[in-house]
Motif scaffolding. Structure first.
Motif, PDB file in Angstrom:
ATOM      1  N   ILE A 262       0.797  -1.231   0.000  1.00  0.00           N
ATOM      2  CA  ILE A 262       0.000   0.000   0.000  1.00  0.00           C
ATOM      3  C   ILE A 262       0.830   1.281   0.000  1.00  0.00           C
ATOM      4  CG2 ILE A 262      -1.472   1.404   1.528  1.00  0.00           C
ATOM      5  CD1 ILE A 262      -3.211  -1.037   1.909  1.00  0.00           C
ATOM      6  N   ARG A 263       1.806   1.379   0.899  1.00  0.00           N
ATOM      7  CA  ARG A 263       2.569   2.626   1.022  1.00  0.00           C
ATOM      8  C   ARG A 263       3.273   2.976  -0.284  1.00  0.00           C
ATOM      9  NH1 ARG A 263       4.163   6.235   5.235  1.00  0.00           N
ATOM     10  NH2 ARG A 263       5.360   7.828   4.159  1.00  0.00           N
ATOM     11  N   GLN A 264       3.896   1.961  -0.907  1.00  0.00           N
ATOM     12  CA  GLN A 264       4.681   2.242  -2.100  1.00  0.00           C
ATOM     13  C   GLN A 264       3.797   2.541  -3.316  1.00  0.00           C
ATOM     14  OE1 GLN A 264       8.107  -0.069  -1.932  1.00  0.00           O
ATOM     15  NE2 GLN A 264       8.899   0.465  -3.941  1.00  0.00           N
ATOM     16  N   ILE A 265       2.637   1.890  -3.401  1.00  0.00           N
ATOM     17  CA  ILE A 265       1.757   2.100  -4.565  1.00  0.00           C
ATOM     18  C   ILE A 265       0.959   3.399  -4.449  1.00  0.00           C
ATOM     19  CG2 ILE A 265      -0.326   1.204  -5.702  1.00  0.00           C
ATOM     20  CD1 ILE A 265       0.818  -1.563  -5.447  1.00  0.00           C
ATOM     21  N   THR A 266       0.490   3.707  -3.231  1.00  0.00           N
ATOM     22  CA  THR A 266      -0.359   4.889  -3.056  1.00  0.00           C
ATOM     23  C   THR A 266       0.395   6.110  -2.532  1.00  0.00           C
ATOM     24  OG1 THR A 266      -0.939   4.376  -0.761  1.00  0.00           O
ATOM     25  CG2 THR A 266      -2.298   3.383  -2.481  1.00  0.00           C
ATOM     26  N   GLY A 267       1.519   5.882  -1.872  1.00  0.00           N
ATOM     27  CA  GLY A 267       2.230   6.985  -1.229  1.00  0.00           C
ATOM     28  C   GLY A 267       1.567   7.413   0.069  1.00  0.00           C
ATOM     29  N   LYS A 268       0.517   6.652   0.494  1.00  0.00           N
ATOM     30  CA  LYS A 268      -0.205   6.991   1.718  1.00  0.00           C
ATOM     31  C   LYS A 268       0.156   6.014   2.836  1.00  0.00           C
ATOM     32  CE  LYS A 268      -2.213  10.214  -0.531  1.00  0.00           C
ATOM     33  NZ  LYS A 268      -1.827  11.608  -0.293  1.00  0.00           N
ATOM     34  N   PRO A 269       0.261   6.505   4.056  1.00  0.00           N
ATOM     35  CA  PRO A 269       0.653   5.623   5.162  1.00  0.00           C
ATOM     36  C   PRO A 269      -0.493   4.766   5.681  1.00  0.00           C
ATOM     37  CG  PRO A 269       0.249   7.828   5.990  1.00  0.00           C
ATOM     38  CD  PRO A 269       0.095   7.905   4.492  1.00  0.00           C
ATOM     39  N   ILE A 270      -0.163   3.567   6.138  1.00  0.00           N
ATOM     40  CA  ILE A 270      -1.122   2.754   6.894  1.00  0.00           C
ATOM     41  C   ILE A 270      -1.107   3.309   8.314  1.00  0.00           C
ATOM     42  CG2 ILE A 270      -1.688   0.454   7.758  1.00  0.00           C
ATOM     43  CD1 ILE A 270      -0.108  -0.688   5.369  1.00  0.00           C
ATOM     44  N   LYS A 271      -2.266   3.699   8.820  1.00  0.00           N
ATOM     45  CA  LYS A 271      -2.304   4.316  10.152  1.00  0.00           C
ATOM     46  C   LYS A 271      -2.791   3.353  11.237  1.00  0.00           C
ATOM     47  CE  LYS A 271      -2.288   9.103   8.801  1.00  0.00           C
ATOM     48  NZ  LYS A 271      -2.615  10.478   9.216  1.00  0.00           N
ATOM     49  N   PHE A 272      -3.643   2.383  10.837  1.00  0.00           N
ATOM     50  CA  PHE A 272      -4.155   1.441  11.838  1.00  0.00           C
ATOM     51  C   PHE A 272      -4.305   0.044  11.236  1.00  0.00           C
ATOM     52  CE2 PHE A 272      -5.818   5.588  13.153  1.00  0.00           C
ATOM     53  CZ  PHE A 272      -5.462   5.625  14.488  1.00  0.00           C
ATOM     54  N   LEU A 273      -4.216  -0.956  12.123  1.00  0.00           N
ATOM     55  CA  LEU A 273      -4.490  -2.344  11.761  1.00  0.00           C
ATOM     56  C   LEU A 273      -5.665  -2.840  12.598  1.00  0.00           C
ATOM     57  CD1 LEU A 273      -0.914  -3.995  11.736  1.00  0.00           C
ATOM     58  CD2 LEU A 273      -2.238  -3.213   9.763  1.00  0.00           C
ATOM     59  N   GLY A 274      -6.656  -3.435  11.935  1.00  0.00           N
ATOM     60  CA  GLY A 274      -7.792  -4.026  12.642  1.00  0.00           C
ATOM     61  C   GLY A 274      -7.662  -5.534  12.631  1.00  0.00           C
ATOM     62  N   ALA A 275      -7.825  -6.145  13.802  1.00  0.00           N
ATOM     63  CA  ALA A 275      -7.689  -7.607  13.884  1.00  0.00           C
ATOM     64  C   ALA A 275      -8.819  -8.171  14.727  1.00  0.00           C
ATOM     65  CB  ALA A 275      -6.335  -7.990  14.488  1.00  0.00           C
ATOM     66  N   GLY A 276      -9.876  -8.644  14.084  1.00  0.00           N
ATOM     67  CA  GLY A 276     -10.981  -9.240  14.827  1.00  0.00           C
ATOM     68  C   GLY A 276     -12.199  -8.330  14.906  1.00  0.00           C
ATOM     69  N   GLU A 277     -13.277  -8.893  15.421  1.00  0.00           N
ATOM     70  CA  GLU A 277     -14.554  -8.185  15.484  1.00  0.00           C
ATOM     71  C   GLU A 277     -14.714  -7.346  16.746  1.00  0.00           C
ATOM     72  OE1 GLU A 277     -17.137  -8.039  13.217  1.00  0.00           O
ATOM     73  OE2 GLU A 277     -15.679  -8.950  11.879  1.00  0.00           O
ATOM     74  N   LYS A 278     -13.926  -7.620  17.785  1.00  0.00           N
ATOM     75  CA  LYS A 278     -14.082  -6.898  19.045  1.00  0.00           C
ATOM     76  C   LYS A 278     -13.772  -5.414  18.859  1.00  0.00           C
ATOM     77  CE  LYS A 278     -13.087 -10.788  22.114  1.00  0.00           C
ATOM     78  NZ  LYS A 278     -12.192 -11.306  23.173  1.00  0.00           N
ATOM     79  N   VAL A 279     -14.464  -4.570  19.629  1.00  0.00           N
ATOM     80  CA  VAL A 279     -14.340  -3.121  19.456  1.00  0.00           C
ATOM     81  C   VAL A 279     -12.989  -2.577  19.930  1.00  0.00           C
ATOM     82  CG1 VAL A 279     -16.799  -2.585  19.475  1.00  0.00           C
ATOM     83  CG2 VAL A 279     -15.559  -2.773  21.648  1.00  0.00           C
TER      84      VAL A 279
END
Length: 452
Positions: A262-279
């Motif tokens: 993502i970073r290299q193709i879009t030039g935009k940073p990944i800011k968060f990672l979501g893992a699972g359904e819990k809030v």
């Protein structure tokens, strides 16, 4: 995430051990393996080519310091380039604006936008002490507004009501006005998704963007779509100026191609990672920590932060006092310890962050996993308060009742009782300086290099 890539890279780098110098000859096969590992992880081809070229340029002919092996030298190079590919450092949300700071959420249908809005609201409230309002501009998906309302109540965020008969642009404007009047710090705007990118969808979100003028426009994308996630993010960015990306469903993604592309193709940073359904299953994205985990070196900083957030200090002090006195370790204590571990992401989440666990995760998970731990907690919950506090009273008929209540076999109850008894005996040995004696006794039984 990255399980298969981590295994492949670890095996590849091991092949260089015992050689005194990285040369054209021994790097050629290694880089071919690295290239294949990245392609199998569904990393975009241009990103793979660029990454391999950068590693090769730095690695070939590099003198290896006397304290390092070629494998260790290459790990350092690969680690540096992984960080460079994913972004040099964590990029936080820029909320330095006249309140309320508006955060617009965009993405395709099914990526987990609405759930991510709730997760982000919880994170901003708990870790940044912000007052957060959420609003749904999705008037197309059945029950989308109700879903966000339910999640907002769950995380304690202010919900701005909207109706499917209203215009999405009007909803956004009214929510912004309400957020100002209520002195909210942040307004999170959930927009409609589509099954694919289309002009109508882009036109609507551009109008919403123009109306509320967000300080952050986050693209929410399913990590399991691999390099397609990067291509979709680029298409969105061409029509709408994104400030960052949220990768969701990373717990179900063993490859990790999206995170590396993502970073290299879009030039935009990944800011968060979501893992699972819990809030609470949303974490800031740290490229350096993730690179360390990919190479099997763990993520101690994230582990420490997780412990600080999740461990009940009073419970920990209570247990420490029991250890010191050598008093009984009952089923209440055992359940508390297992629940603390589950709150920290379960066994898999903890092992993933521990240094030196690369390549060993599978073997450990085969023996015990989070389902096993949940089953043990269910057995303890099936006991009466008296049985939890005084395990010795649990005999034949009680065991049958407990097993039936938890939906397990009597032998499962017996195994749990054996574990509790072993921990109780260990606590007695540790009483009054017994810890040192026990460690000395274990000294001769430890594998080489593990001595105290």
């Amino acid at each position: 995430m990255f399980d298969s890539l981590s295994d492949r890279l670890s095996k590849t780098i091991k092949n260089l051990r015992g050689q005194g110098r990285i040369t054209e000859d021994n790097i050629k096969d290694t880089m071919r393996d690295v290239r294949m590992a990245l392609l199998e992880a569904d990393v975009a081809l241009p990103v793979v080519r660029d990454f391999v070229d950068r590693v090769k340029t730095r690695a070939v002919g590099q003198e290896v310091m006397s304290s390092l092996s070629p494998g260790q030298a290459l790990i350092k190079i690969v680690n540096d380039e992984l960080v460079a590919t994913m972004g040099a450092a964590n990029e936080e949300l820029n909320l330095a604006a006249q309140p309320p700071a508006v955060v617009l959420m965009a993405g395709l249908q099914g990526a987990g936008k609405t759930t991510t809005v709730a997760k982000l609201a919880k994170l901003l409230q708990e870790r940044h002490k912000k007052k957060v309002m959420v609003v749904s501009c999705d008037v197309y998906r059945p029950a989308a507004i109700k879903q966000l309302h339910t999640l907002a109540d769950q995380v304690g965020a202010t919900f701005f009501p909207s109706e499917k008969e209203q215009s999405p642009i009007d909803i956004a404007n009214m929510a912004l006005d309400a957020a100002k009047k209520q002195f909210q710090d942040v307004l999170l705007v959930d927009t409609a998704g589509r099954l694919h990118i289309d002009e109508e969808m882009m036109g609507e979100i551009q109008q919403i963007h123009q109306a509320v003028n967000p300080v952050e426009t986050l693209f929410v994308v399913d990590s399991m779509t691999g390099q397609d996630a990067a291509n979709t993010a680029k298409a969105f960015n061409d029509a709408l100026e994104l400030t960052g990306v949220v990768l969701t469903k990373t717990d179900g993604d063993a490859r990790g191609g999206a995170a590396l592309s993502i970073r290299q193709i879009t030039g935009k940073p990944i800011k968060f990672l979501g893992a699972g359904e819990k809030v609470d299953a949303l974490e800031p994205f740290y490229p350096d920590r993730l690179a360390s985990r990919i190479l099997g070196m763990g993520d101690v900083l994230s582990l420490v932060e997780e412990v600080q957030r999740s461990v009940d200090v009073k419970e920990a002090e209570k247990l420490a006092s029991k250890f010191k006195k050598g008093t009984g370790f009952d089923f209440n204590d055992l359940r508390a310890q297992m629940e603390q571990m589950m709150n920290m992401g379960g066994l898999g989440g903890l092992l993933d962050k521990m240094p030196g666990m690369g390549g060993k995760m599978g073997a450990i998970k085969d023996k015990v996993n989070d389902k096993d731990i949940k089953r043990l907690i269910a057995i303890i919950q099936s006991m009466t308060p008296q049985e939890r506090a005084f395990p010795d009273v649990i005999k034949g008929s009680r065991k049958k009742r407990i097993a039936a209540g938890a939906g397990v076999q009597v032998q499962d109850v017996n195994k749990l009782m054996k574990q509790q008894l072993q921990m109780k005996k260990m606590m007695k040995k540790m009483k009054g300086g017994g810890m040192k004696k026990m460690m000395r006794a274990m000294q001769g039984k430890m594998p080489p290099g593990m001595g105290m």
